[in-house]
Write an enzyme that holds these catalytic residues in place. Structure first.
Site, short mmCIF file in Angstrom:
data_model
loop_
_atom_site.label_atom_id
_atom_site.label_comp_id
_atom_site.label_asym_id
_atom_site.label_seq_id
_atom_site.Cartn_x
_atom_site.Cartn_y
_atom_site.Cartn_z
N HIS A 165 -16.14 4.42 -21.78
CA HIS A 165 -16.63 3.20 -21.10
C HIS A 165 -15.45 2.32 -20.63
CE1 HIS A 165 -20.56 4.13 -23.03
NE2 HIS A 165 -19.78 4.44 -24.06
N SER A 286 3.64 -4.36 0.59
CA SER A 286 2.68 -5.26 1.23
C SER A 286 3.42 -6.07 2.27
CB SER A 286 2.07 -6.19 0.18
OG SER A 286 1.58 -7.36 0.80
N LYS A 292 4.92 -6.44 -4.15
CA LYS A 292 3.92 -5.37 -4.30
C LYS A 292 4.50 -3.98 -4.06
CE LYS A 292 -0.04 -5.60 -4.77
NZ LYS A 292 -1.11 -5.94 -3.82
N GLU A 299 -4.70 6.17 -3.85
CA GLU A 299 -5.93 5.63 -3.25
C GLU A 299 -6.49 6.56 -2.18
OE1 GLU A 299 -5.53 1.07 -2.71
OE2 GLU A 299 -3.51 1.84 -3.01
#
Ligand code: ARG
Length: 470
Positions: A165, A286, A292, A299
Site C-alpha cells: 500500500h 527545468s 530540478k 516518466e
C-alpha cells in the site's frame, strides 16, 4: 490506356476489369505503402522462397525462376541503397516490388505471382516481421535482466523499506527488489517465446483463401523461411492475426512491468526518498527551477506503456468483426504492431540504461527502512518462537508495543527492554536483537525470501540461466 493493356484501370497489376483508376481519396485511404514499406526485406525473402519452389516444381521454367531471383536481388539492392522509387499509386509493398521487378526483368516478372495471392503473401511477410521483432526484443530483455542482476549482486545486503500500500511494511534488500523485476522479465520472455513457437507455421501457399490447383510444395517454402511447416488450413492461414495479437498481449504485459519499474524510479529519485540518483544522461532540467533534475526517461517509459496497451486494443477491435477470410480491414494490423514494438524496444533499452546509470544511496534506504515500526512482525515472530504464544496473541501484544512506542515518540526498535517488558513481561533480552533491520532481513531465508544469503544464491542462479556458457 495503352494498346497492349486495353483497360488497365490505372493499375497494371489488377486493373484488367477496371475502366478508370481509383479516385484520389480512394488512393489515400487504400494505399499502405507508407507503413508496409518496412516489410520489404520479408517480402523479398518470401518471394525468393516462392520462386525457388515454383522453379523446383516446374510450375515456372528454370530460366524464368533464375531471372526472377536475380531481379528480386536487384530490387533488394535498390531498397537497401535507399533509391527504390516507392509509389503510392502501387498501393503496397507487394505491388511496388512486383512492379519494379517488371521494370527490371520484363515478362518473367509476371510469373512470380503464380499460385500466390497478396493475402498469403502479406500474412507471411507480417509473420516474419513479428518473429524478427520478438527475437530482437528477447535479446534486449535479456540485457535488461543482466543489468538488474548486476545491481542485485552489488546490493544483496543493502537494506531498504519494503512497501505494501506504499506504506512501510517490512525491511527488504535492494538486491531482492531488483530480482523481482528479473523474474517478471523472465516470464515476459517466456510469453514471447511461446508466441513465437505457436506462430511459426507458414501461411504461404494458402493463396487467396482456398489453396491452389498448382502442384506447389508448401513444405519447401515453409522450411526455406524458417517455419516449422505450412499452416494446415488455407482459410485460417490468410485470416489469422492472432500471432500479432499474442505478441501485442505479451508486449502489453511487459510494458506494464516496465511502467511499474519506471514509477518506482520516479519515486526513488524524488527528494523525500533520495534512494537513487540518475546522472545527466537520463534526466532533464527545468526551464524555470534551476535546481530540478527531472527523471523524464522514467516518466516516458511509464507513459509509453499506454501506446502498447492501446495497440493491443486497436488490433482486437480491428479483428473482432472480420468474417473469414481476408478483408481490407486487416491492412490496419500493421501500424499498431510497428508502433508498439518500437515503443517497447525503446522502453526496454532505456530501462537498462537507467538501471546501469543509477547510483544507489544505501544510507537513505537504510534510514527509511526502520521508520514506521517495520520490524514489528519480527517481535511477533519472536513471541511465537521464544515464548510459545499463538501468532494471533503475539500480533496483539506487538500492536500494544507499537502503541507504546508511538506514545513515546519512538520507533519500536528503539524501545528499551524495560519499556517492552512493561507491555508484556515475557519479552526477553534476545527480542531486542530481532528488532534491527539487518537481523530482520537476514532471518528471511525461506525460498524466495529477502535474506542477503538467498539473494546471492538467486543472483548465481540467474547468471547461470542468462549465460549458460559462462
Ligand atoms: N496491403 C494489404 C494488407 O496489408 C495486402 C493484402 C491485400 N490483399 C488484397 N486482396 N487486397 O493487408
Amino acid at each position: 490506356m495503352s494498346a497492349q493493356k486495353p483497360s488497365s484501370g490505372g493499375n497494371a497489376l489488377w486493373g484488367g476489369r477496371f475502366a478508370t483508376g481509383p479516385g484520389a481519396l480512394m488512393e489515400e485511404i487504400n494505399a499502405s505503402i507508407d507503413v508496409d514499406k518496412r516489410l520489404a526485406d520479408q517480402d523479398i525473402a518470401g518471394s525468393l522462397a516462392h520462386v525457388a519452389m515454383l522453379g523446383a516444381t516446374g510450375i515456372v521454367s528454370e530460366a524464368d525462376a533464375r531471372a526472377i531471383t536475380e531481379g528480386l536481388k536487384k530490387v533488394k539492392a535498390e531498397i537497401d541503397a535507399g533509391d527504390f522509387p516507392f509509389s503510392r499509386a502501387l498501393e503496397d509493398i507487394h505491388m511496388n516490388i512486383e512492379s519494379r521487378l517488371k521494370d527490371l526483368i520484363g515478362e518473367p516478372a509476371g510469373r512470380l505471382h503464380t499460385a500466390r495471392s497478396r493475402n498469403d503473401q502479406v500474412a507471411t511477410d507480417f509473420k516474419l516481421w513479428v518473429r524478427d521483432a520478438l527475437d530482437a526484443l528477447d535479446a534486449e530483455l535479456a540485457d535488461l535482466q543482466r543489468a538488474f542482476v548486476d545491481v542485485a549482486e552489488e546490493h544483496a545486503a543493502t537494506v531498504m523499506p519494503g512497501f505494501t500500500h506504499l506504506q512501510s511494511a517490512q525491511p527488504v534488500t535492494f538486491g531482492h527488489h531488483c530480482l523481482a523485476y528479473v523474474a517478471m522479465l523472465a516470464r515476459d520472455r517466456g510469453r514471447f517465446a511461446d508466441a513465437r513457437a505457436r506462430m511459426n507455421e507458414s501461411p504461404l501457399g494458402a493463396a487467396a483463401l482456398a489453396g491452389t490447383a498448382f502442384p506447389i510444395d508448401r513444405t519447401m517454402t515453409a522450411l526455406a523461411l524458417g517455419f516449422d511447416g505450412p499452416q494446415r488450413n488455407s482459410l485460417d492461414a490468410v485470416s489469422a492475426r492472432d500471432f500479432a495479437l499474442e505478441a501485442l498481449a505479451g508486449a502489453a504485459i511487459c510494458a506494464t512491468h516496465l511502467s511499474r519499474f519506471a514509477e518506482e524510479v520516479v519515486i526513488w529519485c524524488s527528494a523525500p526518498f533520495g534512494f537513487i540518483g540518475l546522472s545527466d544522461a537520463f534526466t532533464t532540467g527545468s526551464s524555470i527551477m534551476p535546481q530540478k533534475k527531472n527523471p523524464d526517461a522514467a516518466e516516458l517509459v511509464r507513459a509509453k506503456s499506454g501506446r502498447i496497451i492501446g495497440a493491443l486494443n486497436t488490433l482486437l477491435v480491428v479483428m473482432k468483426g472480420v468474417p473469414l477470410a481476408y478483408s481490407k480491414d486487416m491492412q490496419e494490423d500493421k501500424p499498431p504492431v510497428f508502433d508498439a514494438m518500437a515503443a517497447l524496444s525503446l522502453m526496454v533499452r532505456a530501462s537498462a540504461g537507467m538501471v546501469r546509470d543509477m547510483t544507489v544511496n544505501a544510507d537513505a534506504m537504510r534510514a527509511l527502512a526502520s521508520k514506521g515500526h517495520t520490524t514489528a512482525t519480527d517481535l511477533a515472530d519472536w513471541l511465537v518462537r521464544e515464548a510459545g504464544l499463538p501468532f494471533r496473541d503475539a500480533h496483539h501484544i506487538t500492536g500494544a508495543a507499537v502503541r507504546a512506542a508511538e506514545a513515546k515518540g519512538k520507533e519500536i526498535a528503539d524501545l528499551t527492554l524495560e519499556e517492552l517488558q512493561a507491555v508484556d513481561a515475557r519479552i526477553g533480552p534476545s527480542a531486542l536483537e530481532v528488532l534491527t533491520v539487518d537481523r530482520s532481513v537476514a532471518s528471511r531465508v525461506s525460498i524466495g525470501g529477502t535474506a542477503p544469503s538467498r539473494v546471492r544464491e538467486e543472483v548465481a542462479r540467474w547468471r547461470a540461466l542468462l549465460d549458460p556458457a559462462s
